[in-house]
Design a protein around this motif. Structure first.
Motif, short mmCIF file in Angstrom:
data_model
loop_
_atom_site.label_atom_id
_atom_site.label_comp_id
_atom_site.label_asym_id
_atom_site.label_seq_id
_atom_site.Cartn_x
_atom_site.Cartn_y
_atom_site.Cartn_z
N ALA A 66 0.85 -1.18 0.00
CA ALA A 66 0.00 0.00 0.00
C ALA A 66 0.88 1.24 0.00
CB ALA A 66 -0.93 0.00 1.21
N GLU A 67 0.24 2.40 -0.07
CA GLU A 67 1.00 3.65 -0.12
C GLU A 67 1.84 3.84 1.14
OE1 GLU A 67 0.14 8.47 -0.02
OE2 GLU A 67 -1.47 7.07 -0.57
N ASP A 115 -2.36 3.59 -9.61
CA ASP A 115 -3.64 2.93 -9.36
C ASP A 115 -3.46 1.69 -8.49
OD1 ASP A 115 -6.55 2.68 -9.98
OD2 ASP A 115 -5.88 0.82 -10.93
N GLN A 116 -2.36 0.98 -8.65
CA GLN A 116 -2.10 -0.19 -7.82
C GLN A 116 -1.94 0.19 -6.35
OE1 GLN A 116 1.31 -2.12 -9.51
NE2 GLN A 116 0.17 -3.00 -11.22
N TYR A 117 -1.31 1.31 -6.08
CA TYR A 117 -1.12 1.78 -4.71
C TYR A 117 -2.28 2.64 -4.22
CZ TYR A 117 3.69 0.12 -4.34
OH TYR A 117 4.80 -0.66 -4.26
N ASP A 118 -3.34 2.77 -5.04
CA ASP A 118 -4.52 3.55 -4.67
C ASP A 118 -4.13 4.98 -4.31
OD1 ASP A 118 -7.19 3.99 -4.36
OD2 ASP A 118 -7.32 3.18 -2.32
N LYS A 122 -10.22 10.73 -6.31
CA LYS A 122 -11.48 10.24 -6.86
C LYS A 122 -11.66 10.72 -8.30
CE LYS A 122 -15.57 8.31 -6.69
NZ LYS A 122 -16.07 8.70 -8.02
N SER A 125 -9.04 8.98 -10.52
CA SER A 125 -9.39 7.57 -10.69
C SER A 125 -10.49 7.39 -11.73
CB SER A 125 -9.81 6.96 -9.35
OG SER A 125 -10.15 5.60 -9.50
#
Length: 362
Positions: A66-67, A115-118, A122, A125
């Motif tokens: 994650a980030e 995008d993988q790490y979010d 909004k 995305s």
């Protein structure tokens, strides 16, 4: 994930710093098409490509993380593909379509890892999902409504200015806070937001340019010097057997417009454009004829024709108009004129102006 204290990581940090310095050096060169700029550009592209390969070998980023799992010092390496794409777009030597496709692929890698790490907002995305669904037709201004397009441009411009101001403010931190992990992390995240904003704008421009390139006619490769015909008749496809040194072509050649073959088919359909002429003599007479219209009559003939049509008055017009002078010695005519004037005065007195208009009286 490799620790930042490892030796390969230090090598990546120094390589990234060197590549970033080369990228900033290009800003001082105004002419982007000069050989000096293109040479420095290729060097910077090669440095960022080396950074990307080294980062992949070190496996700094993983889809299972994650980030928060990314260290503050490693956040800068998320921008490698973005910087690489921006440099590739400035290439003026390579085929333009190939350049745009390479830059597009680098931008897509950049958005994919965010995008993988979010790490996308909004709005970003939603733009990324729309880009994936309509990759070849992606546009930031997806509607044709001029009001909506204008509002979208204004909002994105304001968003870009806010991100730039935020990044400039964070970059002016005191020296005592530059080594603070939280402060440096916030700076890197602000830079990532600005680069993401510019990425979608660049993808929009790339799609527009690719559409223009697809509409351009295909250019054939330049012929070799030995393949070029020295004689213009060979280049134009004129057969040698029909060539003549005469300056004035024959009448048959003029009638056929320089093209051989029948004028009409067996069914009576014309095989090429043609002009109906009354005689061959008319064509011969028009060979050395001026290209402007010649006069058809002389001035005397024109004046005679105008006089016949009544367009010219002889004598200046004095004898046809105006009142005749009365001879004072002719008493008879003088009395007649006097009586005529008296009768007119009496008529005017008996019939005032407007007396006959009985309908429009109030």
């Amino acid at each position: 994930m490799v620790s930042p204290s490892d030796k390969p990581q230090t090598s990546l940090r120094s390589l990234f710093t060197k590549a970033n310095n080369q990228r900033h050096t290009l800003d001082s060169i105004t002419d982007s098409s000069s050989p000096v700029f293109q040479e420095n550009l290729r060097s910077a592209i090669a440095a960022f490509q080396e950074c990307r390969q080294l980062a992949e070998r070190l496996a700094i980023f993983s889809p299972n993380e994650a980030e928060d799992d990314i260290s503050s010092g490693d956040l800068r390496y998320l921008l490698i593909d973005h910087f690489l794409a921006e440099l590739i777009r400035k290439d003026c030597v390579t085929d333009r379509k190939t350049v745009l496709q390479q830059a597009q692929a680098a931008y897509e890698r950049y958005l994919k890892i965010l995008d993988q790490y979010d790490m996308l907002s909004k709005a970003d995305s939603d733009l990324y999902q729309r880009y994936l669904s309509e990759r070849d037709d992606f546009s930031l201004l997806s509607t044709s409504d001029p009001t909506v397009r204008r509002n979208t441009k204004i909002s994105r411009y304001k968003q870009e200015q806010e991100l730039k101001l935020k990044l400039e403010f964070l970059a002016r931190v005191p020296l005592s806070l530059q080594n603070d992990d939280a402060a440096s992390r916030e700076i890197y995240l602000a830079e990532i937001q600005l680069c993401t904003h510019n990425t979608f704008h660049a993808l929009d421009i790339i799609n527009q340019e690719l559409k223009i390139i697809s509409l351009m006619p295909l250019t054939s490769p330049a012929p070799q010097p030995e393949e070029q015909a020295a004689d213009h008749r060979q280049r134009n496809g004129t057969p040698k057997e029909n060539y003549s040194d005469r300056l004035d072509p024959a009448v048959s050649q003029l009638l056929s417009n320089g093209k051989a073959g029948p004028l009409l088919s067996k069914d009576g359909k014309p095989l090429r454009p043609f002009t109906l002429l009354d005689s061959r003599q008319r064509l011969r007479d028009g060979v050395f004829k001026p290209d402007h219209a010649l006069p058809t009559m002389t001035m005397d003939e024109y004046l005679e024709e105008e006089r016949r049509r009544g367009g010219i008055i002889d004598g200046g017009g004095g004898q046809h108009g105006g009142s005749q002078q009365v001879d004072d010695d002719d008493m008879g005519k003088a009395d007649m004129e006097t009586m005529k004037a008296r009768e007119w005065d009496e008529y005017v007195e008996a019939n005032p102006k407007g007396s006959g208009n009985t309908l429009n009286r109030g």
